[in-house]
Design a protein around this motif. Sequence first.
Motif, PDB file in Angstrom:
ATOM      1  N   TRP A 146      -1.868   7.077 -16.945  1.00  0.00           N
ATOM      2  CA  TRP A 146      -2.406   6.557 -17.985  1.00  0.00           C
ATOM      3  C   TRP A 146      -4.114   7.493 -18.122  1.00  0.00           C
ATOM      4  O   TRP A 146      -4.307   7.876 -19.062  1.00  0.00           O
ATOM      5  N   ALA A 147      -4.662   7.772 -16.903  1.00  0.00           N
ATOM      6  CA  ALA A 147      -5.890   8.292 -16.827  1.00  0.00           C
ATOM      7  C   ALA A 147      -5.444  10.043 -17.194  1.00  0.00           C
ATOM      8  O   ALA A 147      -6.245  10.430 -18.054  1.00  0.00           O
ATOM      9  N   GLY A 148      -4.318  10.552 -16.735  1.00  0.00           N
ATOM     10  CA  GLY A 148      -3.797  11.946 -16.996  1.00  0.00           C
ATOM     11  C   GLY A 148      -3.599  12.040 -18.492  1.00  0.00           C
ATOM     12  O   GLY A 148      -3.728  12.974 -19.259  1.00  0.00           O
ATOM     13  N   GLU A 149      -2.941  11.054 -19.062  1.00  0.00           N
ATOM     14  CA  GLU A 149      -2.639  11.108 -20.580  1.00  0.00           C
ATOM     15  C   GLU A 149      -3.615  10.951 -21.515  1.00  0.00           C
ATOM     16  O   GLU A 149      -4.015  11.753 -22.450  1.00  0.00           O
ATOM     17  N   PRO A 180      -0.589  21.326 -18.522  1.00  0.00           N
ATOM     18  CA  PRO A 180      -1.872  20.884 -18.992  1.00  0.00           C
ATOM     19  C   PRO A 180      -2.492  19.863 -19.939  1.00  0.00           C
ATOM     20  O   PRO A 180      -3.371  19.304 -19.960  1.00  0.00           O
ATOM     21  N   THR A 181      -1.587  20.180 -20.981  1.00  0.00           N
ATOM     22  CA  THR A 181      -2.235  19.457 -22.228  1.00  0.00           C
ATOM     23  C   THR A 181      -1.157  18.537 -23.038  1.00  0.00           C
ATOM     24  O   THR A 181      -1.417  17.384 -23.631  1.00  0.00           O
ATOM     25  N   ARG A 182       0.459  18.766 -22.705  1.00  0.00           N
ATOM     26  CA  ARG A 182       1.458  18.147 -23.206  1.00  0.00           C
ATOM     27  C   ARG A 182       1.559  16.706 -22.695  1.00  0.00           C
ATOM     28  O   ARG A 182       1.705  16.641 -21.480  1.00  0.00           O
ATOM     29  N   SER A 183       1.804  15.620 -23.523  1.00  0.00           N
ATOM     30  CA  SER A 183       1.826  14.380 -23.015  1.00  0.00           C
ATOM     31  C   SER A 183       3.348  14.098 -22.600  1.00  0.00           C
ATOM     32  O   SER A 183       4.285  15.254 -22.792  1.00  0.00           O
ATOM     33  N   LEU A 184       3.390  13.310 -21.647  1.00  0.00           N
ATOM     34  CA  LEU A 184       4.883  13.175 -20.820  1.00  0.00           C
ATOM     35  C   LEU A 184       5.737  12.613 -21.982  1.00  0.00           C
ATOM     36  O   LEU A 184       6.831  12.732 -21.875  1.00  0.00           O
ATOM     37  N   ALA A 215       0.842  -1.148   0.028  1.00  0.00           N
ATOM     38  CA  ALA A 215      -0.014  -0.084  -0.122  1.00  0.00           C
ATOM     39  C   ALA A 215       1.061   1.312  -0.002  1.00  0.00           C
ATOM     40  O   ALA A 215       0.681   2.190  -0.904  1.00  0.00           O
ATOM     41  N   LEU A 216       1.987   1.254   0.655  1.00  0.00           N
ATOM     42  CA  LEU A 216       2.662   2.490   0.923  1.00  0.00           C
ATOM     43  C   LEU A 216       3.570   2.632  -0.546  1.00  0.00           C
ATOM     44  O   LEU A 216       3.368   3.757  -1.016  1.00  0.00           O
ATOM     45  N   VAL A 217       4.027   1.654  -1.088  1.00  0.00           N
ATOM     46  CA  VAL A 217       4.719   1.642  -2.443  1.00  0.00           C
ATOM     47  C   VAL A 217       3.534   2.097  -3.599  1.00  0.00           C
ATOM     48  O   VAL A 217       3.774   2.905  -4.364  1.00  0.00           O
ATOM     49  N   THR A 218       2.586   1.651  -3.522  1.00  0.00           N
ATOM     50  CA  THR A 218       1.617   2.037  -4.503  1.00  0.00           C
ATOM     51  C   THR A 218       1.077   3.481  -4.416  1.00  0.00           C
ATOM     52  O   THR A 218       1.161   4.115  -5.445  1.00  0.00           O
ATOM     53  N   PHE A 219       1.063   3.921  -3.004  1.00  0.00           N
ATOM     54  CA  PHE A 219       0.688   5.172  -2.874  1.00  0.00           C
ATOM     55  C   PHE A 219       1.777   6.256  -3.436  1.00  0.00           C
ATOM     56  O   PHE A 219       1.597   7.283  -4.031  1.00  0.00           O
ATOM     57  N   VAL A 220       2.962   5.899  -3.282  1.00  0.00           N
ATOM     58  CA  VAL A 220       4.137   6.497  -3.414  1.00  0.00           C
ATOM     59  C   VAL A 220       4.209   6.682  -5.085  1.00  0.00           C
ATOM     60  O   VAL A 220       4.572   7.860  -5.750  1.00  0.00           O
ATOM     61  N   PHE A 221       4.049   5.459  -5.738  1.00  0.00           N
ATOM     62  CA  PHE A 221       4.116   5.297  -7.286  1.00  0.00           C
ATOM     63  C   PHE A 221       2.927   6.434  -7.734  1.00  0.00           C
ATOM     64  O   PHE A 221       3.186   7.110  -8.822  1.00  0.00           O
ATOM     65  N   PHE A 222       1.900   6.306  -6.983  1.00  0.00           N
ATOM     66  CA  PHE A 222       0.640   7.132  -7.537  1.00  0.00           C
ATOM     67  C   PHE A 222       1.099   8.645  -7.396  1.00  0.00           C
ATOM     68  O   PHE A 222       0.923   9.532  -8.299  1.00  0.00           O
ATOM     69  N   GLN A 223       1.593   9.110  -6.290  1.00  0.00           N
ATOM     70  CA  GLN A 223       2.411  10.523  -6.108  1.00  0.00           C
ATOM     71  C   GLN A 223       3.150  10.713  -7.069  1.00  0.00           C
ATOM     72  O   GLN A 223       3.419  11.869  -7.876  1.00  0.00           O
ATOM     73  N   ALA A 224       4.276   9.820  -7.468  1.00  0.00           N
ATOM     74  CA  ALA A 224       5.579   9.912  -8.302  1.00  0.00           C
ATOM     75  C   ALA A 224       4.606  10.152  -9.893  1.00  0.00           C
ATOM     76  O   ALA A 224       5.204  11.111 -10.751  1.00  0.00           O
ATOM     77  N   PHE A 225       3.597   9.281 -10.103  1.00  0.00           N
ATOM     78  CA  PHE A 225       3.079   9.309 -11.684  1.00  0.00           C
ATOM     79  C   PHE A 225       2.246  10.763 -11.648  1.00  0.00           C
ATOM     80  O   PHE A 225       2.438  11.311 -12.800  1.00  0.00           O
TER      81      PHE A 225
END
Length: 129
Positions: A108-111, A47-51, A29-39
């Motif tokens: 992926w949701a952001g993209e 606001p519109t340009r892809s990574l 859970a900790l690792v997942t949350f940190v990856f959520f924050q990093a991504f």
Amino acid sequence: MAAGTAAVLAWAPGPAAAVGQATVAGTMALVTFVFFQAFNLLTVRHPTRSLFHRESLHHPNPLVATLAVVVLLGIIVEVDALHGFFTTIDLSLGQWLACVAVGSAILWAGELVQALLRARDRRRGGHGA
């Protein structure tokens, strides 16, 4: 982010935790949350340009910061001497990959949102990057 982290916590293998006891589920859970924050850091930098746009390489600070966070996370989880301090436990490669997969959902949701915004701007005659 909260729903994905809670899902990993609920579905991760291992026994229920006693207070202060490290578990696979808690560590995942900790690792997942940190990856959520990093991504998320990578997603919100424009606001519109892809990574994946070549301009992303011209501004490497978010990429470097994300890499630093992931390296520190790896140290926290994988260095046995730190387990007691951070209440973590070693994860298998498959568990790490599951955390990355769930945490990357925000990227992926952001993209997808950014692609929709770019398409909208093109239809309106704007200059979406």
